[in-house]
Design a protein around this motif. Structure first.
Motif, PDB file in Angstrom:
ATOM      1  N   HIS A  74       9.146  16.649  89.221  1.00 48.64           N
ATOM      2  CA  HIS A  74      10.595  16.457  89.246  1.00 48.64           C
ATOM      3  C   HIS A  74      11.045  16.483  87.797  1.00 48.64           C
ATOM      4  CE1 HIS A  74      14.559  14.893  89.976  1.00 48.64           C
ATOM      5  NE2 HIS A  74      14.341  15.009  91.277  1.00 48.64           N
ATOM      6  N   GLY A  75      11.994  17.300  87.486  1.00 50.65           N
ATOM      7  CA  GLY A  75      12.297  17.542  86.088  1.00 50.65           C
ATOM      8  C   GLY A  75      13.599  16.978  85.586  1.00 50.65           C
ATOM      9  N   PHE A  76      13.826  17.276  84.350  1.00 48.19           N
ATOM     10  CA  PHE A  76      15.073  16.952  83.678  1.00 48.19           C
ATOM     11  C   PHE A  76      15.369  18.104  82.731  1.00 48.19           C
ATOM     12  CE2 PHE A  76      11.563  14.728  81.604  1.00 48.19           C
ATOM     13  CZ  PHE A  76      11.603  15.268  80.324  1.00 48.19           C
ATOM     14  N   THR A  77      16.544  18.105  82.192  1.00 47.52           N
ATOM     15  CA  THR A  77      16.972  19.143  81.270  1.00 47.52           C
ATOM     16  C   THR A  77      16.913  18.615  79.849  1.00 47.52           C
ATOM     17  OG1 THR A  77      18.382  20.255  82.871  1.00 47.52           O
ATOM     18  CG2 THR A  77      19.002  20.468  80.577  1.00 47.52           C
ATOM     19  N   GLU A  78      16.535  19.477  78.934  1.00 50.77           N
ATOM     20  CA  GLU A  78      16.580  19.137  77.509  1.00 50.77           C
ATOM     21  C   GLU A  78      17.457  20.171  76.813  1.00 50.77           C
ATOM     22  OE1 GLU A  78      12.583  17.537  75.820  1.00 50.77           O
ATOM     23  OE2 GLU A  78      12.134  19.179  77.204  1.00 50.77           O
ATOM     24  N   PHE A  79      18.251  19.705  75.900  1.00 51.85           N
ATOM     25  CA  PHE A  79      19.039  20.643  75.109  1.00 51.85           C
ATOM     26  C   PHE A  79      19.214  20.105  73.699  1.00 51.85           C
ATOM     27  CE2 PHE A  79      21.764  17.936  77.572  1.00 51.85           C
ATOM     28  CZ  PHE A  79      22.703  17.482  76.676  1.00 51.85           C
ATOM     29  N   TYR A  80      19.486  21.003  72.784  1.00 52.79           N
ATOM     30  CA  TYR A  80      19.595  20.669  71.372  1.00 52.79           C
ATOM     31  C   TYR A  80      21.068  20.495  71.025  1.00 52.79           C
ATOM     32  CZ  TYR A  80      18.116  20.801  66.479  1.00 52.79           C
ATOM     33  OH  TYR A  80      17.837  20.481  65.182  1.00 52.79           O
ATOM     34  N   LEU A  81      21.418  19.313  70.558  1.00 55.69           N
ATOM     35  CA  LEU A  81      22.818  19.009  70.275  1.00 55.69           C
ATOM     36  C   LEU A  81      22.904  18.187  68.997  1.00 55.69           C
ATOM     37  CD1 LEU A  81      25.741  19.164  71.376  1.00 55.69           C
ATOM     38  CD2 LEU A  81      25.287  17.031  72.581  1.00 55.69           C
ATOM     39  N   ASP A  82      23.693  18.649  68.063  1.00 58.13           N
ATOM     40  CA  ASP A  82      23.892  17.942  66.794  1.00 58.13           C
ATOM     41  C   ASP A  82      22.577  17.580  66.107  1.00 58.13           C
ATOM     42  OD1 ASP A  82      26.667  18.052  66.869  1.00 58.13           O
ATOM     43  OD2 ASP A  82      26.830  16.152  67.959  1.00 58.13           O
ATOM     44  N   GLY A  83      21.638  18.543  66.062  1.00 58.85           N
ATOM     45  CA  GLY A  83      20.394  18.348  65.348  1.00 58.85           C
ATOM     46  C   GLY A  83      19.350  17.517  66.065  1.00 58.85           C
ATOM     47  N   LYS A  84      19.520  17.298  67.370  1.00 59.48           N
ATOM     48  CA  LYS A  84      18.609  16.424  68.112  1.00 59.48           C
ATOM     49  C   LYS A  84      18.416  16.946  69.536  1.00 59.48           C
ATOM     50  CE  LYS A  84      18.597  11.710  69.900  1.00 59.48           C
ATOM     51  NZ  LYS A  84      19.358  10.483  70.024  1.00 59.48           N
ATOM     52  N   TRP A  85      17.178  16.836  70.048  1.00 60.04           N
ATOM     53  CA  TRP A  85      16.911  17.164  71.441  1.00 60.04           C
ATOM     54  C   TRP A  85      17.308  15.979  72.309  1.00 60.04           C
ATOM     55  CZ3 TRP A  85      15.946  21.761  73.379  1.00 60.04           C
ATOM     56  CH2 TRP A  85      15.488  22.754  72.523  1.00 60.04           C
ATOM     57  N   VAL A  86      18.045  16.261  73.378  1.00 62.86           N
ATOM     58  CA  VAL A  86      18.542  15.230  74.288  1.00 62.86           C
ATOM     59  C   VAL A  86      18.074  15.570  75.705  1.00 62.86           C
ATOM     60  CG1 VAL A  86      20.608  14.089  75.181  1.00 62.86           C
ATOM     61  CG2 VAL A  86      20.582  14.924  72.832  1.00 62.86           C
ATOM     62  N   MET A  87      17.607  14.555  76.442  1.00 63.93           N
ATOM     63  CA  MET A  87      17.170  14.741  77.827  1.00 63.93           C
ATOM     64  C   MET A  87      18.246  14.216  78.781  1.00 63.93           C
ATOM     65  SD  MET A  87      13.155  13.632  77.753  1.00 63.93           S
ATOM     66  CE  MET A  87      13.414  12.028  77.044  1.00 63.93           C
ATOM     67  N   ALA A  88      18.444  14.933  79.867  1.00 62.44           N
ATOM     68  CA  ALA A  88      19.415  14.503  80.879  1.00 62.44           C
ATOM     69  C   ALA A  88      18.940  14.945  82.257  1.00 62.44           C
ATOM     70  CB  ALA A  88      20.790  15.093  80.584  1.00 62.44           C
ATOM     71  N   THR A  89      19.262  14.150  83.261  1.00 60.46           N
ATOM     72  CA  THR A  89      18.931  14.486  84.648  1.00 60.46           C
ATOM     73  C   THR A  89      20.223  14.722  85.423  1.00 60.46           C
ATOM     74  OG1 THR A  89      18.808  12.133  85.136  1.00 60.46           O
ATOM     75  CG2 THR A  89      16.736  13.256  84.769  1.00 60.46           C
ATOM     76  N   PRO A  90      20.673  15.965  85.478  1.00 60.54           N
ATOM     77  CA  PRO A  90      21.907  16.282  86.203  1.00 60.54           C
ATOM     78  C   PRO A  90      21.636  16.469  87.693  1.00 60.54           C
ATOM     79  CG  PRO A  90      21.077  18.239  85.145  1.00 60.54           C
ATOM     80  CD  PRO A  90      20.127  17.115  84.786  1.00 60.54           C
ATOM     81  N   ALA A  91      21.141  15.410  88.346  1.00 60.83           N
ATOM     82  CA  ALA A  91      20.678  15.562  89.717  1.00 60.83           C
ATOM     83  C   ALA A  91      21.611  14.969  90.768  1.00 60.83           C
ATOM     84  CB  ALA A  91      19.295  14.949  89.862  1.00 60.83           C
ATOM     85  N   PHE A  92      22.214  13.834  90.493  1.00 61.20           N
ATOM     86  CA  PHE A  92      22.989  13.149  91.518  1.00 61.20           C
ATOM     87  C   PHE A  92      24.410  12.904  91.044  1.00 61.20           C
ATOM     88  CE2 PHE A  92      18.658  11.274  92.292  1.00 61.20           C
ATOM     89  CZ  PHE A  92      18.405  11.996  93.435  1.00 61.20           C
ATOM     90  N   ASN A  93      25.361  13.202  91.910  1.00 63.47           N
ATOM     91  CA  ASN A  93      26.744  12.867  91.588  1.00 63.47           C
ATOM     92  C   ASN A  93      27.000  11.393  91.937  1.00 63.47           C
ATOM     93  OD1 ASN A  93      27.116  12.726  94.369  1.00 63.47           O
ATOM     94  ND2 ASN A  93      28.111  14.709  94.494  1.00 63.47           N
ATOM     95  N   LYS A  94      28.165  10.914  91.602  1.00 57.60           N
ATOM     96  CA  LYS A  94      28.504   9.500  91.797  1.00 57.60           C
ATOM     97  C   LYS A  94      28.359   9.070  93.259  1.00 57.60           C
ATOM     98  CE  LYS A  94      32.321   6.274  91.105  1.00 57.60           C
ATOM     99  NZ  LYS A  94      33.693   6.131  90.627  1.00 57.60           N
ATOM    100  N   GLU A  95      28.852   9.893  94.178  1.00 54.65           N
ATOM    101  CA  GLU A  95      28.803   9.542  95.598  1.00 54.65           C
ATOM    102  C   GLU A  95      27.360   9.393  96.100  1.00 54.65           C
ATOM    103  OE1 GLU A  95      32.594  11.330  94.519  1.00 54.65           O
ATOM    104  OE2 GLU A  95      30.568  12.101  94.323  1.00 54.65           O
ATOM    105  N   LEU A  96      26.493  10.293  95.676  1.00 55.87           N
ATOM    106  CA  LEU A  96      25.106  10.228  96.105  1.00 55.87           C
ATOM    107  C   LEU A  96      24.400   9.018  95.490  1.00 55.87           C
ATOM    108  CD1 LEU A  96      23.136  11.665  97.918  1.00 55.87           C
ATOM    109  CD2 LEU A  96      22.487  13.097  95.992  1.00 55.87           C
TER     110      LEU A  96
END
Length: 118
Positions: free
Chosen positions: A10-32
């Motif tokens: 089960h994964g997460f997303t990583e992206f480079y923002l303002d000189g730093k790698w950031v991890m995020a899990t865009p999996a569930f909306n508020k209702e879920l």
């Protein structure tokens, strides 16, 4: 459906923002999240935002048990092999067959499923 409570790879997303790698899990909306009794994740773009370890009742909800590394593309063969080891090759073949037969569309109505009680 999986025969276990492990979500292998089960994964997460990583992206480079303002000189730093950031991890995020865009999996569930508020209702879920609320349906599963977990607080929606906050994300400010500067700090990691990965799954909630505890639900709203302060009971253990989820944890990462293995880190498989970062990839520039989805490592499909590695994922399928790990699934076969964890869930069984027959079960994984059924999942792949159902996915292919559906034309790549999910056959599950995730929003209509009831959360499992722990």
């Amino acid at each position: 459906m999986m025969g276990t409570d492990l979500f292998v790879y089960h994964g997460f997303t990583e992206f480079y923002l303002d000189g730093k790698w950031v991890m995020a899990t865009p999996a569930f909306n508020k209702e879920l999240c609320l349906k599963h009794k977990v607080a929606p994740l906050e994300f400010n773009g500067r700090e990691d935002s990965i799954f909630q370890p505890y639900n709203l009742e302060e009971r253990k909800f989820m944890e990462y048990v293995a880190y498989h590394g970062s990839f520039s593309d989805i490592p499909v063969a590695r994922i399928v092999k790990a699934w076969e080891e964890a869930y069984g090759a027959d079960r994984v073949r059924l999942w792949i067959g159902a996915f292919e037969q559906s034309g790549g569309k999910s056959t599950r109505e995730f929003f209509n499923e009831e959360p499992l009680e722990s």
